[in-house]
Structure formats: C-alpha cells, structure tokens
Scaffold this motif. Structure first.
Motif, PDB file in Angstrom:
ATOM      1  N   PRO A   1       0.835  -1.209   0.000  1.00 49.43           N
ATOM      2  CA  PRO A   1       0.000   0.000   0.000  1.00 49.43           C
ATOM      3  C   PRO A   1       0.863   1.249   0.000  1.00 49.43           C
ATOM      4  O   PRO A   1       1.899   1.303   0.670  1.00 49.43           O
ATOM      5  N   ALA A   2       0.441   2.256  -0.739  1.00 48.19           N
ATOM      6  CA  ALA A   2       1.243   3.476  -0.872  1.00 48.19           C
ATOM      7  C   ALA A   2       1.554   4.096   0.484  1.00 48.19           C
ATOM      8  O   ALA A   2       2.660   4.606   0.707  1.00 48.19           O
ATOM      9  N   ASP A   3       0.591   4.039   1.433  1.00 53.77           N
ATOM     10  CA  ASP A   3       0.804   4.660   2.737  1.00 53.77           C
ATOM     11  C   ASP A   3       1.839   3.918   3.581  1.00 53.77           C
ATOM     12  O   ASP A   3       2.412   4.484   4.524  1.00 53.77           O
ATOM     13  N   LEU A   4       2.076   2.620   3.260  1.00 51.48           N
ATOM     14  CA  LEU A   4       3.067   1.851   4.007  1.00 51.48           C
ATOM     15  C   LEU A   4       4.483   2.041   3.474  1.00 51.48           C
ATOM     16  O   LEU A   4       5.454   1.828   4.200  1.00 51.48           O
ATOM     17  N   LYS A   5       4.611   2.403   2.222  1.00 47.73           N
ATOM     18  CA  LYS A   5       5.929   2.447   1.589  1.00 47.73           C
ATOM     19  C   LYS A   5       6.945   3.302   2.341  1.00 47.73           C
ATOM     20  O   LYS A   5       8.102   2.899   2.489  1.00 47.73           O
ATOM     21  N   PRO A   6       6.565   4.477   2.868  1.00 54.68           N
ATOM     22  CA  PRO A   6       7.582   5.264   3.586  1.00 54.68           C
ATOM     23  C   PRO A   6       8.094   4.599   4.859  1.00 54.68           C
ATOM     24  O   PRO A   6       9.159   4.958   5.364  1.00 54.68           O
ATOM     25  N   TYR A   7       7.339   3.623   5.374  1.00 56.74           N
ATOM     26  CA  TYR A   7       7.685   3.007   6.654  1.00 56.74           C
ATOM     27  C   TYR A   7       8.280   1.607   6.512  1.00 56.74           C
ATOM     28  O   TYR A   7       8.406   0.893   7.517  1.00 56.74           O
ATOM     29  N   VAL A   8       8.657   1.220   5.306  1.00 58.70           N
ATOM     30  CA  VAL A   8       9.126  -0.151   5.088  1.00 58.70           C
ATOM     31  C   VAL A   8      10.346  -0.467   5.943  1.00 58.70           C
ATOM     32  O   VAL A   8      10.449  -1.558   6.528  1.00 58.70           O
ATOM     33  N   GLN A   9      11.295   0.461   6.048  1.00 62.91           N
ATOM     34  CA  GLN A   9      12.502   0.186   6.835  1.00 62.91           C
ATOM     35  C   GLN A   9      12.178   0.025   8.313  1.00 62.91           C
ATOM     36  O   GLN A   9      12.749  -0.832   9.005  1.00 62.91           O
ATOM     37  N   GLU A  10      11.265   0.826   8.827  1.00 61.59           N
ATOM     38  CA  GLU A  10      10.877   0.705  10.236  1.00 61.59           C
ATOM     39  C   GLU A  10      10.216  -0.650  10.503  1.00 61.59           C
ATOM     40  O   GLU A  10      10.472  -1.288  11.533  1.00 61.59           O
ATOM     41  N   LEU A  11       9.382  -1.106   9.581  1.00 63.09           N
ATOM     42  CA  LEU A  11       8.737  -2.406   9.737  1.00 63.09           C
ATOM     43  C   LEU A  11       9.755  -3.540   9.628  1.00 63.09           C
ATOM     44  O   LEU A  11       9.675  -4.526  10.377  1.00 63.09           O
ATOM     45  N   GLU A  12      10.714  -3.409   8.725  1.00 59.32           N
ATOM     46  CA  GLU A  12      11.748  -4.431   8.585  1.00 59.32           C
ATOM     47  C   GLU A  12      12.591  -4.512   9.857  1.00 59.32           C
ATOM     48  O   GLU A  12      12.904  -5.609  10.342  1.00 59.32           O
ATOM     49  N   THR A  13      12.959  -3.361  10.416  1.00 53.79           N
ATOM     50  CA  THR A  13      13.734  -3.363  11.658  1.00 53.79           C
ATOM     51  C   THR A  13      12.934  -3.994  12.791  1.00 53.79           C
ATOM     52  O   THR A  13      13.469  -4.764  13.591  1.00 53.79           O
ATOM     53  N   ALA A  14      11.642  -3.700  12.850  1.00 51.93           N
ATOM     54  CA  ALA A  14      10.803  -4.261  13.910  1.00 51.93           C
ATOM     55  C   ALA A  14      10.708  -5.777  13.801  1.00 51.93           C
ATOM     56  O   ALA A  14      10.855  -6.488  14.807  1.00 51.93           O
ATOM     57  N   VAL A  15      10.480  -6.288  12.607  1.00 48.77           N
ATOM     58  CA  VAL A  15      10.304  -7.734  12.474  1.00 48.77           C
ATOM     59  C   VAL A  15      11.615  -8.463  12.748  1.00 48.77           C
ATOM     60  O   VAL A  15      11.628  -9.545  13.350  1.00 48.77           O
ATOM     61  N   ARG A  16      12.737  -7.885  12.348  1.00 52.40           N
ATOM     62  CA  ARG A  16      14.017  -8.532  12.632  1.00 52.40           C
ATOM     63  C   ARG A  16      14.352  -8.453  14.123  1.00 52.40           C
ATOM     64  O   ARG A  16      14.989  -9.359  14.674  1.00 52.40           O
ATOM     65  N   THR A  17      13.926  -7.386  14.778  1.00 49.25           N
ATOM     66  CA  THR A  17      14.107  -7.296  16.221  1.00 49.25           C
ATOM     67  C   THR A  17      13.298  -8.377  16.933  1.00 49.25           C
ATOM     68  O   THR A  17      13.763  -8.995  17.901  1.00 49.25           O
ATOM     69  N   LEU A  18      12.095  -8.637  16.450  1.00 52.73           N
ATOM     70  CA  LEU A  18      11.223  -9.630  17.083  1.00 52.73           C
ATOM     71  C   LEU A  18      11.819 -11.029  17.040  1.00 52.73           C
ATOM     72  O   LEU A  18      11.619 -11.822  17.966  1.00 52.73           O
ATOM     73  N   VAL A  19      12.522 -11.350  15.973  1.00 54.53           N
ATOM     74  CA  VAL A  19      13.088 -12.701  15.852  1.00 54.53           C
ATOM     75  C   VAL A  19      14.566 -12.727  16.219  1.00 54.53           C
ATOM     76  O   VAL A  19      15.246 -13.732  16.018  1.00 54.53           O
ATOM     77  N   GLY A  20      15.063 -11.613  16.757  1.00 59.05           N
ATOM     78  CA  GLY A  20      16.416 -11.594  17.306  1.00 59.05           C
ATOM     79  C   GLY A  20      17.519 -11.694  16.293  1.00 59.05           C
ATOM     80  O   GLY A  20      18.598 -12.205  16.609  1.00 59.05           O
ATOM     81  N   THR A  21      17.302 -11.201  15.080  1.00 62.51           N
ATOM     82  CA  THR A  21      18.340 -11.329  14.056  1.00 62.51           C
ATOM     83  C   THR A  21      18.868  -9.979  13.593  1.00 62.51           C
ATOM     84  O   THR A  21      19.560  -9.912  12.585  1.00 62.51           O
ATOM     85  N   TYR A  22      18.535  -8.910  14.326  1.00 62.16           N
ATOM     86  CA  TYR A  22      19.082  -7.616  13.933  1.00 62.16           C
ATOM     87  C   TYR A  22      20.457  -7.493  14.568  1.00 62.16           C
ATOM     88  O   TYR A  22      20.600  -7.656  15.785  1.00 62.16           O
ATOM     89  N   PRO A  23      21.509  -7.227  13.763  1.00 59.48           N
ATOM     90  CA  PRO A  23      22.883  -7.244  14.294  1.00 59.48           C
ATOM     91  C   PRO A  23      23.095  -6.308  15.475  1.00 59.48           C
ATOM     92  O   PRO A  23      23.683  -6.683  16.482  1.00 59.48           O
ATOM     93  N   GLU A  24      22.624  -5.065  15.373  1.00 60.31           N
ATOM     94  CA  GLU A  24      22.756  -4.101  16.448  1.00 60.31           C
ATOM     95  C   GLU A  24      21.372  -3.544  16.771  1.00 60.31           C
ATOM     96  O   GLU A  24      20.728  -2.948  15.914  1.00 60.31           O
ATOM     97  N   LEU A  25      20.937  -3.755  17.992  1.00 60.93           N
ATOM     98  CA  LEU A  25      19.588  -3.358  18.382  1.00 60.93           C
ATOM     99  C   LEU A  25      19.474  -1.847  18.410  1.00 60.93           C
ATOM    100  O   LEU A  25      20.194  -1.160  19.137  1.00 60.93           O
ATOM    101  N   ASP A  26      18.566  -1.316  17.606  1.00 62.99           N
ATOM    102  CA  ASP A  26      18.281   0.105  17.588  1.00 62.99           C
ATOM    103  C   ASP A  26      17.615   0.497  18.904  1.00 62.99           C
ATOM    104  O   ASP A  26      16.707  -0.179  19.375  1.00 62.99           O
ATOM    105  N   ASP A  27      18.067   1.600  19.509  1.00 61.40           N
ATOM    106  CA  ASP A  27      17.494   2.031  20.793  1.00 61.40           C
ATOM    107  C   ASP A  27      15.985   2.231  20.709  1.00 61.40           C
ATOM    108  O   ASP A  27      15.260   1.956  21.666  1.00 61.40           O
TER     109      ASP A  27
END
Length: 358
Positions: free
Chosen positions: A59-85
């Motif tokens: 959806p067009a309204d989601l496109k600006p937030y794709v990176q934030e959603l990607e960071t969130a999902v990787r944080t949830l499964v513990g695979t983000y190399p450095e945890l963003d504060d």
C-alpha cells in the motif's frame, strides 16, 4: 477514529487466485494428485502476472515506513545485528517468547490519529497489558509520522512508560513511573503532527516520606510546576483506572504476516508451508559461511524456484541435517516487497527445526 489501512494481503488474494506454484512430482510441492502437480507448473504468463502484481502489493501509505517495519520484524526474531534504541521496547516485550509467539504478539497498523490526511505507523502489542489491567486498549510501542516525507518517531513506549490510544480522537494516554516514589498518568493531544501534554497527574514524597500528588498542564514531575491535590493513593489509582478504561483497542496486523513460512522435519525431508501467500518462494543450498560482526552470509545455490506459494500447499524437499552449521535455506518476497532469506537451524532448546533470517 477512522482506520484507513488497506493491507497488502487483501490485494494479493484476488491476484493470487490466478497464480500457481511450480514443483516436481515426488519432490517439491505436495499437491495430493497428478492433476494438481501439473497445474502447479508456473507458466510464463503466470510469471508475468506475478511480476505485474508486485507493485500493487505494498500500500502506498506503508511504503515510507518499510525500513521501520523491517527493523521491527528482525528485532522480534532476534536477528538484527545491532539493536536500535528505538526498538528496545519491542525486544524487551517479547523476551522469553519463541519466534512464532513474538511475531504474533506484536503487530502494526496505519492510523490517521491527528486526522490531517496522513497516516501514522503504529506498532503495538496484540496482548492485553498485564501491567495495566484497567486498560482496554493495547500498549503502543512506537508511533511514527512523516516529516518532510521521512519517518519521524513520535512515541516510544514500554511497560514503565506505556502509551495507549484514548478517547476522543487525537488523544493519547501515557502511564508510567520515574521512580518508586514518582508515578505519572497524563493525557496528550496529537494535532497536526505535534504531541502536546494537556493534563499531567504525578506523585512525589514530602519531607516525612508520605506520598503527595500534583496536577500540571505540562509534562513534568516537578512539584514546583504543579498544583498539589488532596488525593490519597487510592484516589490517584482510581483516577488512573478511570482514564485507562477509556483507552481504545487498535486492530493490528501481526508481524507473523511478514514471516509466514513454517517448516517441519520428516526424516531427512523438510516440509514448508505458509500462513499467508508469499511470492518467489525458493529453496537454497548453502555453503562456505562467512561470519562478520553484522551477521553471517553464505555462498548460495538455488535448488528450486516455486513462484507463489499459497496457504494449503506445501513444499517438500530432501534436506538432511548433518550438523550445527546451516546447509539449507529458503527465500521469498514478503508483503512489503522485500526479499527475505531464512536458513534452517536446529533449536538449542528442544532440537526442533526452525527458520532464522540472515
């Protein structure tokens, strides 16, 4: 409050009814009969339709937030190399949960909270907040809006600094504590992209060590900036409960929809399924792992490309597990249009197989 999110899954469903998965009889997609096996051969026309659908899936309204959603999902499964504060609140909320539980327990949506025609991204808990039993709403972890076309964090919350959507529209409730002596609950207005405290109630201690309570029209815990109230502790708690009862439940899309692939082991075979449709599903052979501070990479060889994989279909391939080093993986395109790679690992807790993003 009007919720205007249109999740990509709704768009995909109509388009994907005409698509099929390719696979090999006996190995590949399990379909149950030869007619289904033949139907699962993805034609050039299917591939073209698949590609043409890709742009419409986000959806067009989601496109600006794709990176934030990607960071969130990787944080949830513990695979983000450095945890963003900014995302520590999410990590803390799912501590001790399995990947599947974590992905189901947190979700996202788009809301035009301040009703200015622009959607804000809200990431929140799907569970009832155990720390605040009077709250009818779900606890918000993060809110982003767009400032000059880029995501800007408005709210970051956790159990000691909890945020909830309240009534009327454009209002947020903040409940938390600064210390054992100082608790707060405050109402904020969110109008035209600005979060402004309207009322703040907070506690402190007098010289005798007794609790005293204050009200201010700004976000503060300074007794000098507030008016002392004739509250008892019971009054303060009762007042907080009244505000909490006015909080609103937000309907969320669980992050599990962005990582919908599951795997189970049957002998030397791995059987893959999905809870939501994914595109470009591919099985991969891994070799020569390369370890670095920011994660691990592999040399990759495609085993089989299946195109679109739908719920109700499975993919079975021989993938013997010979040790702790991952040897096989899958890749797919998620609902945000991002390519996701997940290798097959052995759980250190019960020895079961699981998928981990890399």
């Amino acid at each position: 409050m009007k919720t205007t999110i249109r999740h990509a899954a709704g768009v995909m469903l109509l388009a994907l009814l005409t698509l099929s998965c390719s696979g090999k009889s006996g190995r590949g997609a399990d379909t149950g009969n030869d007619a289904d096996s033949a139907a699962m051969a993805q034609t050039a026309g299917d591939k073209a339709a698949d590609d043409a659908t890709a742009a419409a899936e986000v959806p067009a309204d989601l496109k600006p937030y794709v990176q934030e959603l990607e960071t969130a999902v990787r944080t949830l499964v513990g695979t983000y190399p450095e945890l963003d504060d900014d995302f520590f609140c999410i990590s803390a909320a799912v501590e001790g949960k399995s990947h599947a539980e974590a992905l189901q327990s947190v979700g996202y949506t788009l809301l035009d909270i301040d009703q200015n025609g622009t959607q804000e991204l809200v990431i929140a808990s799907n569970a009832k907040p155990s720390d605040y039993p009077s709250c009818k709403g779900n606890m918000i972890f993060l809110i982003y809006d767009l400032h000059d076309g880029k995501p800007r964090k408005i709210v970051s919350g956790h159990y000691r600094n909890a945020w909830f959507l309240s009534r009327p529209d454009r209002e947020l409730l903040n409940i938390g504590s600064v210390s054992a002596a100082c608790s707060i609950h405050a109402l904020y207005d969110y109008i035209n992209g600005e979060l402004t405290c309207r009322d703040c109630w907070y506690s402190g201690l007098n010289e005798e060590g007794d609790h005293i309570f204050y009200h201010s029209y700004e976000a503060t815990t300074d007794p000098a900036k507030g008016e002392q109230l004739s509250f008892t502790m019971d009054d303060f708690i009762s007042h907080e409960d009244e505000l909490a009862a006015e909080t609103r439940r937000i309907k969320l899309t669980p992050f599990a929809d962005l990582r919908p692939v599951t795997v189970r082991q049957e002998g030397t075979d791995m059987v893959f399924a999905v809870t939501a449709a994914v595109r470009d599903f591919t099985t991969v052979k891994l070799s020569n792992p390369h370890y670095a501070d920011n994660g691990v990479t592999f040399d990759e060889k495609t085993l089989q490309a299946y195109g679109t994989l739908l719920p109700g279909k499975t993919v079975r391939e021989k993938m013997p597990v010979n040790g702790d080093t991952p040897e096989y993986a899958v890749s797919f395109t998620d609902l945000l249009g991002r390519k996701v790679k997940m290798h097959i690992s052995i759980s250190g807790e019960d020895g079961s197989v699981e998928l981990r993003q890399y």
